[in-house]
Design a protein around this motif. Structure first.
Motif, PDB file in Angstrom:
ATOM      1  N   GLY A 121       6.025  15.089  18.383  1.00 36.67           N
ATOM      2  CA  GLY A 121       4.865  14.218  18.453  1.00 36.67           C
ATOM      3  C   GLY A 121       4.315  14.075  19.853  1.00 36.67           C
ATOM      4  N   ASP A 122       3.355  13.186  19.989  1.00 33.28           N
ATOM      5  CA  ASP A 122       2.625  12.941  21.212  1.00 33.28           C
ATOM      6  C   ASP A 122       3.455  12.073  22.164  1.00 33.28           C
ATOM      7  OD1 ASP A 122       0.078  12.981  22.730  1.00 33.28           O
ATOM      8  OD2 ASP A 122       0.148  10.820  22.328  1.00 33.28           O
ATOM      9  N   ALA A 123       3.808  12.619  23.328  1.00 39.80           N
ATOM     10  CA  ALA A 123       4.672  11.911  24.272  1.00 39.80           C
ATOM     11  C   ALA A 123       4.121  10.541  24.694  1.00 39.80           C
ATOM     12  CB  ALA A 123       4.955  12.783  25.489  1.00 39.80           C
ATOM     13  N   PRO A 124       2.854  10.405  25.069  1.00 37.32           N
ATOM     14  CA  PRO A 124       2.384   9.070  25.458  1.00 37.32           C
ATOM     15  C   PRO A 124       2.479   8.051  24.315  1.00 37.32           C
ATOM     16  CG  PRO A 124       0.888  10.742  26.283  1.00 37.32           C
ATOM     17  CD  PRO A 124       1.845  11.435  25.355  1.00 37.32           C
ATOM     18  N   TRP A 125       2.162   8.463  23.086  1.00 37.81           N
ATOM     19  CA  TRP A 125       2.190   7.528  21.965  1.00 37.81           C
ATOM     20  C   TRP A 125       3.623   7.127  21.628  1.00 37.81           C
ATOM     21  CZ3 TRP A 125       3.729   6.398  17.017  1.00 37.81           C
ATOM     22  CH2 TRP A 125       2.994   5.423  16.350  1.00 37.81           C
TER      23      TRP A 125
END
Length: 167
Positions: A121-125
């Motif tokens: 998945g998206d690292a920042p999220w």
């Protein structure tokens, strides 16, 4: 009349355990969110070889607006969980459903004594929930290694090949 249920009116969505009879609605929601292209993804190969450890949904009345599942896996010789996919009805996006479901997964996993949770998945999220990029882990197919994330629940750092586990 909209084809989608109205968004949640409550500012704090509540994720609850998925019930057996939720499966058709969950499958429909995931298909609507990701389309048939999801079947070509490496993460789907992991899920196909795994058993569901737990699932969570967010409801509005009888409609399921969001869903997520945890799957049983092994990374090298260690048992772990694999999170995904997170699916949210288009009309209910940006209402905090995804975050509520991830928090439910983390809480359940801690209670179950899991070593940790792996996801793509998206690292920042996902970083908001404590997930960090992980190296030294390989999935059974191509994956963007920058999107491979781990949340250790026991201080461990996984290494090795990921394979599904059927209970």
């Amino acid at each position: 009349m909209s084809a989608h249920p109205e968004p949640l009116s409550s500012p704090v969505p509540v994720a609850e355990a998925e019930r057996h009879d939720d499966a058709p609605a969950v499958q429909a929601l995931v298909l609507a969110a990701f389309g048939p292209g999801r079947f070509a993804k490496t993460a789907e190969r992991v899920r196909e070889a795994s058993s569901i450890a737990a699932g969570f949904v967010v409801r509005r009345g009888t409609a399921i607006l969001g869903s997520v599942r945890l799957w049983t896996i092994r990374i090298g010789d260690e048992d772990a969980l694999f999170l995904g996919p997170i699916a949210v009805d288009a009309a209910a996006r940006n209402a905090g459903l995804g975050q509520a479901m991830v928090e439910a997964c983390v809480t359940w996993s801690r209670t179950a004594g899991a070593s940790g949770i792996l996801l793509v998945g998206d690292a920042p999220w996902f970083g908001r929930s404590g997930f960090v990029p992980v190296a030294g882990v390989s999935l059974p197919g191509p994956v963007d290694v920058g999107r491979l994330m781990w949340l250790s629940l026991d201080g461990s750092s996984p290494a090795g090949a990921v394979r599904g586990v059927r209970a």
